[in-house]
Design a protein around this motif. Structure first.
Motif, mmCIF file in Angstrom:
data_model
loop_
_atom_site.group_PDB
_atom_site.id
_atom_site.type_symbol
_atom_site.label_atom_id
_atom_site.label_comp_id
_atom_site.label_asym_id
_atom_site.label_seq_id
_atom_site.Cartn_x
_atom_site.Cartn_y
_atom_site.Cartn_z
ATOM 1 N N ASP A 3 3.113 -9.390 1.919
ATOM 2 C CA ASP A 3 3.802 -9.168 3.190
ATOM 3 C C ASP A 3 4.156 -7.705 3.375
ATOM 4 O O ASP A 3 4.071 -7.159 4.480
ATOM 5 N N MET A 4 4.576 -7.040 2.268
ATOM 6 C CA MET A 4 4.955 -5.624 2.351
ATOM 7 C C MET A 4 3.731 -4.767 2.704
ATOM 8 O O MET A 4 3.793 -3.870 3.551
ATOM 9 N N ALA A 5 2.595 -5.076 2.054
ATOM 10 C CA ALA A 5 1.373 -4.315 2.334
ATOM 11 C C ALA A 5 0.905 -4.568 3.761
ATOM 12 O O ALA A 5 0.437 -3.663 4.456
ATOM 13 N N THR A 6 1.033 -5.830 4.211
ATOM 14 C CA THR A 6 0.639 -6.155 5.584
ATOM 15 C C THR A 6 1.493 -5.389 6.588
ATOM 16 O O THR A 6 0.989 -4.848 7.577
ATOM 17 N N ALA A 8 3.066 -2.532 6.069
ATOM 18 C CA ALA A 8 2.716 -1.112 6.015
ATOM 19 C C ALA A 8 1.424 -0.842 6.770
ATOM 20 O O ALA A 8 1.289 0.151 7.491
ATOM 21 N N SER A 9 0.442 -1.767 6.611
ATOM 22 C CA SER A 9 -0.828 -1.594 7.306
ATOM 23 C C SER A 9 -0.621 -1.668 8.818
ATOM 24 O O SER A 9 -1.206 -0.893 9.577
ATOM 25 N N GLY A 10 0.228 -2.598 9.243
ATOM 26 C CA GLY A 10 0.510 -2.714 10.669
ATOM 27 C C GLY A 10 1.201 -1.493 11.220
ATOM 28 O O GLY A 10 0.880 -1.031 12.327
ATOM 29 N N GLN A 11 2.155 -0.943 10.470
ATOM 30 C CA GLN A 11 2.850 0.260 10.913
ATOM 31 C C GLN A 11 1.887 1.444 10.986
ATOM 32 O O GLN A 11 1.934 2.229 11.940
ATOM 33 N N ALA A 12 0.997 1.565 9.976
ATOM 34 C CA ALA A 12 0.027 2.655 9.975
ATOM 35 C C ALA A 12 -0.874 2.572 11.203
ATOM 36 O O ALA A 12 -1.159 3.584 11.854
ATOM 37 N N GLY A 13 -1.312 1.353 11.522
ATOM 38 C CA GLY A 13 -2.158 1.179 12.690
ATOM 39 C C GLY A 13 -1.461 1.578 13.979
ATOM 40 O O GLY A 13 -2.053 2.237 14.850
ATOM 41 N N ARG A 14 -0.194 1.195 14.114
ATOM 42 C CA ARG A 14 0.558 1.548 15.317
ATOM 43 C C ARG A 14 0.739 3.065 15.426
ATOM 44 O O ARG A 14 0.566 3.647 16.505
ATOM 45 N N LEU A 15 1.084 3.688 14.302
ATOM 46 C CA LEU A 15 1.282 5.139 14.316
ATOM 47 C C LEU A 15 -0.030 5.868 14.590
ATOM 48 O O LEU A 15 -0.047 6.914 15.258
ATOM 49 N N ARG A 16 -1.142 5.329 14.085
ATOM 50 C CA ARG A 16 -2.450 5.938 14.329
ATOM 51 C C ARG A 16 -2.775 5.927 15.819
ATOM 52 O O ARG A 16 -3.204 6.942 16.376
#
Length: 422
Positions: A3-6, A8-16
């Motif tokens: 869940d933590m990795a998911t 982080a991946s979601g946040q990275a995508g939004r920031l990208r």
């Protein structure tokens, strides 16, 4: 995925996506292929350990390695700079591309644009950097990118010719190997150091020389290895308080400056005013390429006695002539614009201040708001008579010429010194 990795991946995508949206809004991305690549490649995988907000800050680089003095020697360049240079390169699907200066992320962006029919080679002198780039590229899904550890002063000829060469380290010169590795009609995009200024320039190989255009303000970690070049520091008055930095030609006798600051300071105002948000990149480049003795000045804040009074103690445009030196200053006008002035020292300080001021005024009359110079690179042994301009910087391997547009006489007569922004 946890869940933590998911998350982080979601946040990275939004920031990208937010970073790309900002660059689109600000005009740094205009090409669909560049936009798609920057929305696709996971930048965070090439800067592990950095906060995601730092990774996706549109105008900030991420430092990935420093030397023993804490000076950056490797970084992931700011997204804005990478987008700008990719657009300068005019990449197309199927292109063969050499990147000089590695890290992985930019090579992945290039790979996305050139596609499966293209080919990407990235080279760096530092084995630690190339090992990391190879690992990151494979982890991000770009194992096809060729990673080479070598001094790239001669390019990487075993895999050329290349349609595009993109240099991602600050280069003082353009070695012959880069042009030799480039296909006729190919483009070389390089952040070139020009008398203490760095401009990313897109050169096209044609007729025995490199024809350049579109100089863009940028900053990069300096080239290492054979292409390394140290600037010359002249200490005025023999102290470390005032330092003049020369990246190309240096004064014939720097000792003539020792007593310059013992003379009265001359102050001249040019009447050239700019709006607070007006771009002044062409002013900097105009002075660097037309004003003899151009340099930059820095003042040590711990030793500052007030002999000089620059607006920015770390970086001021300056010039030297014999035993005289001068630097640019600014002041606010009643209309809240910024006016340029000159401070000068030395036995002929008044005359020198007027000469420097005239260069600023010439820019205001003739070049302000214009496209900037056409920049060409020729082999170092090219005679003056075969060069297209008298404004020339001669380096080890090349002679760089700057052809400024001829002013329109009618417009020059009617053009007010305060004009529109660039």
């Amino acid at each position: 995925m946890t869940d933590m990795a998911t998350a982080a991946s979601g946040q990275a995508g939004r920031l990208r996506q937010q970073a790309v949206d900002q660059l689109l809004q600000d005009g740094f991305i205009t090409c669909t292929d560049v936009e798609k690549a920057m929305r696709t490649v996971p930048r965070e995988q090439f800067a592990p350990g950095a906060e995601l907000e730092e990774v996706y800050a549109p105008y900030d680089a991420v430092i990935t390695k420093t030397d023993e003095y804490g000076v950056a020697v490797s970084s992931v360049s700011a997204p804005q700079i990478q987008a700008m240079m990719l657009e300068q390169a005019q990449l197309q699907p199927g292109h063969r591309v050499l990147e000089i200066g590695s890290g992985g992320y930019n090579a992945a962006l290039i790979s996305e644009i050139v596609g499966d029919a293209g080919e990407v080679t990235t080279v760096d002198i530092d084995a630690e950097v190339t090992d990391r780039a190879r690992r990151f590229l494979a982890g991000a899904g770009y194992p096809q990118v060729r990673v080479v550890c070598a001094d790239a002063d001669d390019g990487v000829p075993q895999y050329g010719l290349y349609d595009r060469i993109i240099v991602t380290a600050g280069a003082w010169d353009i070695p012959p190997g880069w042009a030799d590795n480039l296909a006729e009609g190919g483009r070389l995009v390089v952040p070139l150091r020009i008398r203490n200024l760095t401009r990313s320039i897109a050169f096209t190989k044609a007729a025995g020389h490199l024809a350049g255009s579109d100089p863009q303000v940028c900053g990069f970690v300096p080239m290492q290895g054979s292409g390394e070049h140290a600037e010359t520091l002249v200490l005025v008055n023999g102290t470390e308080e005032i330092g003049l930095r020369f990246d190309d030609e240096t004064p014939a006798d720097p000792r003539l400056l020792d007593n310059a600051v013992r003379t009265a300071r001359v102050e001249v105002w040019t009447g050239v005013t700019v709006a607070p948000q007006e771009l002044i990149g062409t002013l900097q480049l105009y002075l660097a390429t037309t004003l003899p003795g151009f340099c930059t000045m820095a003042v040590d804040p711990d030793l500052d006695t007030g002999l000089v009074a620059p607006n920015n103690p770390r970086f001021s445009l300056a010039a030297v002539e014999g035993g005289n030196f001068a630097y640019l200053v600014t002041r606010r006008t009643p209309e809240n614009d910024v006016e340029y002035g000159v401070h000068a020292f030395g036995p002929e300080g008044e005359v020198f201040a007027a000469a420097v001021a005239e260069h600023v005024q010439a820019w205001g009359r003739e070049q302000r708001g214009g496209p900037g110079p056409h920049i060409d690179a020729y082999p170092a042994d090219t005679p003056d008579g075969q060069l297209p301009s008298r404004h020339v910087i001669t380096k080890r391997y090349s002679r760089i010429t700057f052809s400024w547009p001829e002013p329109d006489t009618a417009q020059s007569q009617d053009h007010p010194i305060r004009g529109q922004g660039e």
